[in-house]
Design a protein around this motif. Structure first.
Motif, PDB file in Angstrom:
ATOM      1  N   ILE A 180      12.327  10.983   2.772  1.00 14.48           N
ATOM      2  CA  ILE A 180      13.545  10.207   2.893  1.00 14.48           C
ATOM      3  C   ILE A 180      13.579   9.106   1.940  1.00 14.48           C
ATOM      4  N   GLN A 181      12.300   8.640   1.458  1.00 22.82           N
ATOM      5  CA  GLN A 181      12.793   7.633   0.468  1.00 22.82           C
ATOM      6  C   GLN A 181      12.909   8.281  -1.007  1.00 22.82           C
ATOM      7  N   SER A 182      12.540   9.365  -1.266  1.00 19.94           N
ATOM      8  CA  SER A 182      12.599  10.023  -2.473  1.00 19.94           C
ATOM      9  C   SER A 182      13.932  10.729  -2.505  1.00 19.94           C
ATOM     10  N   ARG A 200      14.329   9.984  11.580  1.00 18.47           N
ATOM     11  CA  ARG A 200      14.124   9.232  12.704  1.00 18.47           C
ATOM     12  C   ARG A 200      13.314   7.949  11.884  1.00 18.47           C
ATOM     13  N   THR A 201      13.198   7.100  13.011  1.00 20.42           N
ATOM     14  CA  THR A 201      12.206   6.026  12.648  1.00 20.42           C
ATOM     15  C   THR A 201      10.751   6.699  12.552  1.00 20.42           C
ATOM     16  N   GLY A 202      10.059   5.904  11.663  1.00 20.82           N
ATOM     17  CA  GLY A 202       8.757   6.407  11.498  1.00 20.82           C
ATOM     18  C   GLY A 202       8.542   7.274  10.143  1.00 20.82           C
ATOM     19  N   THR A 203       9.724   7.563   9.576  1.00 18.25           N
ATOM     20  CA  THR A 203       9.818   8.373   8.498  1.00 18.25           C
ATOM     21  C   THR A 203       9.675   7.574   7.225  1.00 18.25           C
ATOM     22  N   GLY A 204       9.924   6.318   7.208  1.00 20.69           N
ATOM     23  CA  GLY A 204      10.057   5.265   6.220  1.00 20.69           C
ATOM     24  C   GLY A 204      11.307   4.962   5.929  1.00 20.69           C
ATOM     25  N   LYS A 205      12.263   5.076   6.712  1.00 14.58           N
ATOM     26  CA  LYS A 205      13.415   4.918   6.531  1.00 14.58           C
ATOM     27  C   LYS A 205      13.902   3.512   6.192  1.00 14.58           C
ATOM     28  N   THR A 206      13.422   2.636   6.739  1.00 13.25           N
ATOM     29  CA  THR A 206      13.636   1.078   6.372  1.00 13.25           C
ATOM     30  C   THR A 206      13.550   0.693   4.880  1.00 13.25           C
ATOM     31  N   ALA A 207      12.284   1.128   4.718  1.00 19.92           N
ATOM     32  CA  ALA A 207      12.149   0.961   3.183  1.00 19.92           C
ATOM     33  C   ALA A 207      12.926   1.905   2.433  1.00 19.92           C
ATOM     34  N   LEU A 247      10.820  -0.200  18.235  1.00 17.57           N
ATOM     35  CA  LEU A 247       9.538  -0.697  18.112  1.00 17.57           C
ATOM     36  C   LEU A 247       8.543  -0.004  16.879  1.00 17.57           C
ATOM     37  N   ASP A 248       8.065  -0.915  15.965  1.00 20.36           N
ATOM     38  CA  ASP A 248       7.363  -0.382  14.926  1.00 20.36           C
ATOM     39  C   ASP A 248       6.243  -1.200  14.939  1.00 20.36           C
ATOM     40  N   VAL A 249       5.128  -0.679  15.484  1.00 23.33           N
ATOM     41  CA  VAL A 249       3.774  -1.214  15.485  1.00 23.33           C
ATOM     42  C   VAL A 249       2.923  -0.140  15.255  1.00 23.33           C
ATOM     43  N   ASP A 250       2.279  -0.370  13.966  1.00 23.05           N
ATOM     44  CA  ASP A 250       1.303   0.868  13.461  1.00 23.05           C
ATOM     45  C   ASP A 250       0.457   1.138  14.338  1.00 23.05           C
ATOM     46  N   ARG A 251      -0.322   0.087  15.077  1.00 16.50           N
ATOM     47  CA  ARG A 251      -1.450   0.492  15.861  1.00 16.50           C
ATOM     48  C   ARG A 251      -1.262   1.189  17.240  1.00 16.50           C
ATOM     49  N   GLY A 304       0.783  -1.438   0.036  1.00 22.37           N
ATOM     50  CA  GLY A 304       0.147  -0.021  -0.018  1.00 22.37           C
ATOM     51  C   GLY A 304       0.699   1.262   0.048  1.00 22.37           C
ATOM     52  N   TYR A 305       2.056   1.265  -0.611  1.00 21.38           N
ATOM     53  CA  TYR A 305       2.881   2.389  -0.479  1.00 21.38           C
ATOM     54  C   TYR A 305       2.717   3.185  -1.968  1.00 21.38           C
ATOM     55  N   GLU A 306       1.893   4.198  -2.155  1.00 21.08           N
ATOM     56  CA  GLU A 306       1.649   4.838  -3.223  1.00 21.08           C
ATOM     57  C   GLU A 306       2.760   5.797  -3.528  1.00 21.08           C
ATOM     58  N   THR A 307       3.022   6.543  -2.781  1.00 18.53           N
ATOM     59  CA  THR A 307       4.167   7.766  -2.975  1.00 18.53           C
ATOM     60  C   THR A 307       5.283   7.656  -1.937  1.00 18.53           C
ATOM     61  N   PRO A 308       6.432   7.768  -2.347  1.00 17.13           N
ATOM     62  CA  PRO A 308       7.816   7.592  -1.520  1.00 17.13           C
ATOM     63  C   PRO A 308       7.545   8.734  -0.577  1.00 17.13           C
ATOM     64  N   GLY A 314       2.219   7.690  16.221  1.00 21.38           N
ATOM     65  CA  GLY A 314       2.178   8.527  14.919  1.00 21.38           C
ATOM     66  C   GLY A 314       2.810   7.913  13.684  1.00 21.38           C
ATOM     67  N   ARG A 315       2.934   6.603  13.718  1.00 22.42           N
ATOM     68  CA  ARG A 315       3.494   6.144  12.362  1.00 22.42           C
ATOM     69  C   ARG A 315       2.708   5.895  11.368  1.00 22.42           C
ATOM     70  N   ALA A 316       3.261   5.569  10.122  1.00 21.26           N
ATOM     71  CA  ALA A 316       2.554   5.401   8.798  1.00 21.26           C
ATOM     72  C   ALA A 316       1.714   6.368   8.477  1.00 21.26           C
TER      73      ALA A 316
END
Ligand code: AMP
Length: 555
Positions: free
Chosen positions: A35-37, A54-61, A312-316, A28-32, A340-342
């Protein structure tokens, strides 16, 4: 180091491997993300880089997508190495690689961390691994024993470099970097750039591209920060009240010590919340199970130490509650970054002692956001929430599949007993709810909280002895609990009667019976924390002035 602002580009312009690109739709990633772009074009070209995000910015992808795109599946020796400060992060990053590489047939990603058996890791290494994600200590063990070969690495990622520094791993990171191929690409990600991290970058990175995602215009905007000044009520009592009043999905409560995580989790469980503790004393596999239970909704609340919940990365996670104030601002930023993730919004609540106010200012400066003071939710707030939850649970049940069975049973009952359906529904609700009262008493709000309005609740002035305070602005002392007795002036009761009755029946020395406040129809008294059930039962039956005492613990 060069700074280049790249125009915002789309995923389909990034030269990603088709197998990797096609997974983006599944996740479900539509736009970068920014940090990704800014990162993917550099990493796909094999350039060294520094990413300040920071984590939460989409850094891993941001690093996983381009590196997966360049992997040669035919080569079974590690080609990508990701260094992480914690086991949890290692597992999460490895999971992300597996997710993004799900369509790459034969891809093998191995998390390597202490606490896991060597057997599992050696087995995988023997079979062949393309990506290794690990914590420094265990990786060094494998490197020394030559059970891992990094001869074919084309990229090394250092993730959360500032955390590596805080946790004392930075020398280990250098030790590993010295032993990886000179010509491999190196990228370093860090939320902040303290001097020792810059030094590492200068020493091991070649003309790195530098990308910065500023925290104040991105992820922290969607985290709403509030604080409660710890006064009067105990912190666990405050925590329960807050959790009762807010609508949450997942919560992380941060506590200072390992033992307090367990104690708090127990208290929450006793209050009916689905909570578990997460700390470094809990075995690694049990910690993983706990995190999975949180992800899958079997539990809703994690009570954790900073170290155990790092990365820890849990969206909920909708709420982060800082039960204990962190000693520095940085850990606080990491804590609130669990929510405040994703692209969602998150709530952060901080319990601050009166002498910890200075820390609030530091946090406000750093996050460039005002932290708003809150009061504890009132009984009315909690009751309103209970009603809303009750109605919602009915709506949910109305749409469940096996309702028909019960519908015919109720119809039969109504017909046989000639009782209105509403009454039957009420009886069923009572059955489901159990014996505890549904509503908190409206009066109790005034009576059990501190700073009681003197006009409404005029207190008897208690003259002697000194243990009894003369006014009713009574902060609850540490180690004490407040009780309410349904007897007051109206019943002819005075403070001395209460001390006498409790001292005799509970066998408690009178110095432990504190802050007695006698009102018209009820009284309050503070007693030591953790009254045994037996004593409590005895007190309930105790008589004062020909009336039963009817004692209950203040909520
Ligand atoms: P990270 O900063 O890597 O911890 O990622 C934070 C969250 O953002 C994770 O839950 C990812 O699944 C999610 N995420 C990463 N990239 C995107 C994207 N381009 N669009 C939507 N969500 C994303």
């Amino acid at each position: 180091m060069s700074h280049k602002i790249l125009p915002k580009i789309r995923f389909d312009e990034m030269n990603l491997n088709p197998a990797v690109f096609s997974i983006l739709q599944n996740v479900g990633y539509e736009t970068p993300t920014p940090i990704q772009s800014m990162t993917i074009p550099h990493l796909i070209e094999g350039k060294d880089m520094i990413g300040q995000a920071r984590t939460g910015t989409g850094k891993t992808a941001a690093f996983a997508l381009p590196l997966l795109s360049r992997i040669d599946l035919g080569n079974k020796r590690p080609q990508v190495l990701v260094l992480t400060p914690t086991r949890e992060l290692a597992i999460q990053v490895a999971d992300s690689f597996k997710t993004y590489g799900a369509k790459m047939k034969g891809l093998n990603v191995l998390p390597v961390y202490g606490g896991q058996s060597y057997g599992v890791q050696l087995n995988q290494l023997r079979k062949g691994v393309h990506v290794v994600v690990g914590t420094p200590g265990r990786l060094m063990d494998h490197m020394r024993k030559k059970t891992i070969s990094f001869a074919d690495l084309f990229c090394v990622i250092i993730d959360e470099a500032d955390e590596m520094l805080h946790m004392g791993f930075i020398d280990d990171v250098e030790w590993i970097l010295k032993r990886t191929p000179d010509d491999s690409q190196t990228a370093l990600f860090s939320a902040t750039m303290p001097r020792p991290i810059r030094k590492i970058a200068q020493k091991y990175l070649t003309d790195p591209q530098e990308v910065i995602v500023k925290p104040d215009n991105t992820e922290q905007k969607n985290i709403h920060q509030q604080y409660w000044i710890v006064k009067g009520a105990k912190k666990t009592h405050a925590l329960v009240r807050i959790l009762e009043a807010v609508s949450f999905d997942g919560v992380i409560v941060f506590a200072k010590t390992k033992t307090s995580t367990v104690d708090i989790a127990k208290i929450l469980e006793n209050k009916g919340f689905k909570a578990e503790a997460l700390n470094g004393d809990i075995a690694q596999n049990a910690r993983e199970r706990t995190i999975n239970r949180l992800k899958n909704g079997y539990i809703d609340i994690l009570v954790a130490t900073d170290v155990a919940a790092r990365g820890l990365d849990v969206d909920r996670i909708s709420h982060v509650i800082n039960f204990d104030m962190p000693s520095k601002v940085e850990p606080y930023i990491h804590r609130i970054g669990r929510t405040g993730r994703a692209g969602r919004t998150g709530e952060a609540i901080l319990f601050a002692g009166r002498n910890e106010r200075w820390m609030l200012r530091l946090i406000e400066n750093k996050t460039k956001q005002k932290i708003r003071e809150i009061n504890l939710p009132s009984n009315k707030d909690i009751n309103q929430k209970r009603v809303a939850d009750f109605k919602e649970s009915i709506t949910k049940a109305l749409f469940s599949e096996d309702l028909n069975v019960f519908q015919s049973l109720v119809e039969e009952y109504v017909k046989d007993q000639k009782i209105p359906v509403v009454k039957v529904a009420a009886a069923l609700a009572k059955l489901a709810h159990g014996d505890t009262p549904f509503f908190l008493p409206a009066q109790r709000e005034l009576s059990c909280q501190k700073n009681i309005s003197s006009k409404k609740q005029k207190q008897i002035q208690i003259k002697k002895p000194s243990r009894i305070k003369e006014n009713n602005l009574i902060p609850l002392e540490k180690g004490m609990e407040r009780y309410r007795i349904e007897l007051g002036r109206h019943h002819g009761v005075r403070a001395g009667n209460i001390v006498g009755a409790i001292a005799n029946e509970a066998g408690l020395e009178s110095k432990y019976i504190q802050n007695i406040a006698v009102n018209q129809k009820f009284s309050l008294v503070d007693l030591p924390y953790g009254m045994p059930e037996k004593v409590f039962a005895l007190l309930k039956k105790t008589w004062i002035k020909s009336h039963q005492m009817e004692i209950s613990k203040c909520a």
